[in-house]
Design a protein around this motif. Structure first.
Motif, mmCIF file in Angstrom:
data_model
loop_
_atom_site.group_PDB
_atom_site.id
_atom_site.type_symbol
_atom_site.label_atom_id
_atom_site.label_comp_id
_atom_site.label_asym_id
_atom_site.label_seq_id
_atom_site.Cartn_x
_atom_site.Cartn_y
_atom_site.Cartn_z
ATOM 1 N N ARG A 346 0.826 -1.198 0.000
ATOM 2 C CA ARG A 346 0.000 0.000 0.000
ATOM 3 C C ARG A 346 0.864 1.252 0.000
ATOM 4 N N LEU A 347 0.276 2.352 -0.448
ATOM 5 C CA LEU A 347 1.020 3.609 -0.499
ATOM 6 C C LEU A 347 1.350 4.095 0.900
ATOM 7 N N GLY A 348 0.333 4.183 1.765
ATOM 8 C CA GLY A 348 0.558 4.611 3.140
ATOM 9 C C GLY A 348 0.989 6.063 3.243
ATOM 10 N N VAL A 349 1.131 6.536 4.489
ATOM 11 C CA VAL A 349 1.508 7.930 4.714
ATOM 12 C C VAL A 349 2.930 8.190 4.240
ATOM 13 N N GLU A 350 3.832 7.274 4.512
ATOM 14 C CA GLU A 350 5.228 7.468 4.079
ATOM 15 C C GLU A 350 5.322 7.569 2.564
ATOM 16 N N GLY A 351 4.600 6.700 1.868
ATOM 17 C CA GLY A 351 4.608 6.766 0.408
ATOM 18 C C GLY A 351 3.976 8.050 -0.105
ATOM 19 N N LEU A 352 2.929 8.512 0.599
ATOM 20 C CA LEU A 352 2.286 9.761 0.204
ATOM 21 C C LEU A 352 3.247 10.933 0.354
ATOM 22 N N LEU A 353 3.959 10.989 1.470
ATOM 23 C CA LEU A 353 4.912 12.077 1.687
ATOM 24 C C LEU A 353 6.048 12.036 0.661
ATOM 25 N N ALA A 354 6.504 10.834 0.337
ATOM 26 C CA ALA A 354 7.554 10.714 -0.685
ATOM 27 C C ALA A 354 7.044 11.192 -2.035
ATOM 28 N N LEU A 355 5.800 10.879 -2.346
ATOM 29 C CA LEU A 355 5.207 11.321 -3.604
ATOM 30 C C LEU A 355 5.072 12.841 -3.631
ATOM 31 N N ILE A 356 4.637 13.424 -2.508
ATOM 32 C CA ILE A 356 4.492 14.881 -2.431
ATOM 33 C C ILE A 356 5.836 15.567 -2.663
ATOM 34 N N GLY A 357 6.895 14.975 -2.113
ATOM 35 C CA GLY A 357 8.216 15.569 -2.269
ATOM 36 C C GLY A 357 8.686 15.643 -3.705
ATOM 37 N N LYS A 358 8.121 14.843 -4.573
ATOM 38 C CA LYS A 358 8.512 14.838 -5.983
ATOM 39 C C LYS A 358 7.643 15.733 -6.859
ATOM 40 N N LEU A 359 6.553 16.264 -6.280
ATOM 41 C CA LEU A 359 5.639 17.067 -7.087
ATOM 42 C C LEU A 359 6.244 18.430 -7.397
ATOM 43 N N PRO A 360 6.001 18.955 -8.592
ATOM 44 C CA PRO A 360 6.478 20.307 -8.923
ATOM 45 C C PRO A 360 5.657 21.361 -8.182
ATOM 46 N N SER A 361 6.234 22.537 -8.013
ATOM 47 C CA SER A 361 5.510 23.642 -7.387
ATOM 48 C C SER A 361 4.342 24.050 -8.283
ATOM 49 N N ALA A 362 3.230 24.364 -7.641
ATOM 50 C CA ALA A 362 2.045 24.739 -8.415
ATOM 51 C C ALA A 362 1.045 25.404 -7.487
ATOM 52 N N ASP A 363 -0.007 25.942 -8.068
ATOM 53 C CA ASP A 363 -1.123 26.458 -7.290
ATOM 54 C C ASP A 363 -1.683 25.333 -6.423
ATOM 55 N N PRO A 364 -2.180 25.633 -5.185
ATOM 56 C CA PRO A 364 -2.685 24.572 -4.303
ATOM 57 C C PRO A 364 -3.699 23.648 -4.958
ATOM 58 N N ALA A 365 -4.658 24.205 -5.686
ATOM 59 C CA ALA A 365 -5.664 23.369 -6.340
ATOM 60 C C ALA A 365 -5.023 22.446 -7.371
ATOM 61 N N ASP A 366 -4.077 22.975 -8.137
ATOM 62 C CA ASP A 366 -3.391 22.157 -9.140
ATOM 63 C C ASP A 366 -2.563 21.064 -8.472
ATOM 64 N N GLN A 367 -1.938 21.386 -7.331
ATOM 65 C CA GLN A 367 -1.135 20.387 -6.629
ATOM 66 C C GLN A 367 -1.995 19.254 -6.087
#
Length: 401
Positions: A346-367
């Motif tokens: 499962r993705l889990g919280v740790e996987g979610l945080l790792a995924l967030i760390g790779k996201l490009p900067s963007a408007d909150p709604a777009d993120q």
């Protein structure tokens, strides 16, 4: 006598194969119908039953395009026969076979739901072919219309539930930017039991809730709507924290039809003047706090979900210091319970945080939209749980989720 036969005339190698059920107790009439079907040149598979009782299995389970129905069967007759067949196979074409002296029987049968009728002894192959094709076409059209109507009704109910589960935030003077998203667990499904809301109180504080009623479908959604409306009313009435959750639990117990239903939720009160947020967790996981340095999970005390141990619960509060600019994200399990791209994990919280760390900067709604898109991609289309996300941004917006 029960007989099943499959017939495909050699003279016609193209066109659909009509699956026909003949319910006729007279062997001579049954043989005549079979011969007429041969003469039509149509491709068909014919099943013969001599009574409604014998035909029930085919009507209930087998795919049938058309029923040829005698109105005088050993166990049912007249309009009752049509009503019984339509009840067992409401979307299957029915053509009634009447006698020469039954002038009104055919029209009465059509009023009861038959697509057409034929008079025994006056049927020729061309007439049978045209009648059968038209009856099947009409039946399929009626079925498509019924399915379209059901889709419209589902969409209308979905919209009503969405208005109840996802209301417009009540913000007067607050400068907090609110971003909310909701996705049902399956395509064409009604919204489930996830709910969220944001209101600004008379004291200038911003209050938010994200909750998740166990289960899916209209029952869970209806209970979610009740809890969401109750939360808004109670907050505006001055109720807070432990007292508020106790009243919400009482409402859940009174409104639920299934004693197994329960709800998790996070209550959040954001005070920009003091730079703090107060959390109450009822069986729900911690929010995410985003600053200029990145995103992390907030550490907070937990209480039990609503409705599991009625009347015997307390929900401790946690005060969280906030930066001058940042974001808090509250979400339901649907965001983290999917697969992480690796089989069985499962993705889990740790996987979610790792995924967030790779996201490009963007408007909150777009993120938020991009985060949901990425979690679904990792889950490879296996999304099954409802998903609700609420993000609150204040100050100069951070560049990370």
């Amino acid at each position: 006598m029960t007989e099943v036969m499959a017939v495909v005339p050699e003279a016609s190698s193209e066109g659909p194969v009509y699956r026909i059920l003949l319910i006729e107790d007279d062997p001579g009439d049954a043989l005549l119908v079979e011969e007429l079907l041969h003469d039509t040149g149509m491709r068909f598979a014919l099943t013969i039953r001599t009574s409604l009782a014998e035909a029930r299995a085919e009507l209930a389970g087998s795919p049938i395009d058309c029923v040829l129905l005698d109105l005088h069967l050993p166990d049912v007759s007249g309009v009752d026969a049509v009503t019984a067949v339509r009840g067992l196979a409401p979307h299957t074409a029915v053509i009634v076979l009447t006698g020469l002296s039954e002038d009104r029987a055919g029209t009465e049968a059509m009023a009861a739901g038959a697509q057409d009728y034929l008079v025994k002894g006056k049927v020729e192959a061309d007439l049978l072919r045209r009648t059968l094709r038209y009856a099947v076409y009409r039946s399929r059209t009626e079925r498509a219309s019924a399915e379209a109507q059901a889709t419209r009704l589902r969409a209308e109910e979905n919209a009503r539930l969405e208005r109840g589960l996802l209301p417009q935030p009540m913000l007067d003077t607050s400068t907090v930017k609110v971003t909310s998203r909701y996705l049902p667990g399956a395509e064409m499904a009604l919204l489930g039991g996830d709910f969220l809301d944001v209101v600004e109180g008379d004291d200038g504080l911003l209050h938010a809730v994200v909750g998740d009623v166990s289960g899916h479908g209209p029952d869970a959604a209806a209970l979610g709507v009740c809890l969401r409306i109750a939360w808004r009313s109670l907050v505006l009435g001055g109720h807070r924290g432990d007292d508020l959750l106790h009243l919400m639990e009482r409402l859940l117990i009174a409104e639920r039809d299934n004693q197994q239903l329960f709800a998790t939720c996070t209550l959040l009160t954001l005070d920009q003047r003091s730079g703090t947020a107060v959390l109450h967790l009822a069986g729900h996981h911690e929010p995410l706090l985003t600053t200029a340095e990145g995103t992390r999970e907030v550490s907070a005390e937990h209480g039990i979900a609503l409705g599991i141990v009625p009347g015997e619960c307390s929900w401790p509060s946690t005060v969280v210091p906030l930066p001058a600019a940042g974001a808090l994200t509250i979400y339901t399990d649907g965001l983290i319970e999917g697969h992480n791209g690796t089989k069985g994990e499962r993705l889990g919280v740790e996987g979610l945080l790792a995924l967030i760390g790779k996201l490009p900067s963007a408007d909150p709604a777009d993120q938020v939209d991009l985060l949901i898109k990425e979690t679904h991609a990792l889950n490879a289309g296996r999304h099954s749980d409802d998903l609700a996300v609420l993000r609150l941004d204040w100050g100069d917006r951070p560049t990370l989720l």
